[in-house]
Motif scaffolding. Structure first.
Motif: not given
Length: 105
Positions: A24-32, A77-85
């Motif tokens: 689940g974290g891979m998408g935001p990391v690539v898209n950020n 990216i950190t708040p996004r990952l904390m929300r999505i993962m």
């Protein structure tokens, strides 16, 4: 491969949770980086008679990386990952558990 190594035909719940979170974290990391550039393009104020700082996707990536460093493309990216993962982890674990129960019927 994990299941072969463990000698089982299914993953433990904690393994599904971990895999779901990581995937689940891979998408935001690539898209950020694209989101950062999009936001910068949208929020820039262009004064009449002056050229815009950002003119396109590639040019904006280069300018941001040059002025602020490459890691600036991953700002936020950190708040996004904390929300999505966590949500993706729970969703994947739940799907695997329910799927395993349904195949037994």
């Amino acid at each position: 491969k994990v299941m072969q190594w463990q000698g089982t035909d299914s993953l433990a719940s904690w393994q599904s949770l971990l895999i779901g979170g990581l995937s689940g974290g891979m998408g935001p990391v690539v898209n950020n980086p694209l989101d950062v550039v999009k936001t910068r393009l949208q929020k820039q104020v262009v004064a009449a008679g002056k050229p815009a700082k950002y003119t396109g996707l590639a040019q904006a990536c280069v300018v941001i990386a040059k002025e602020e460093g490459v890691l600036a493309l991953w700002k936020g990216i950190t708040p996004r990952l904390m929300r999505i993962m966590p949500g993706q982890a729970i969703t994947f674990m739940t799907y695997e558990a329910v799927s395993a129960q349904m195949t037994q019927w």
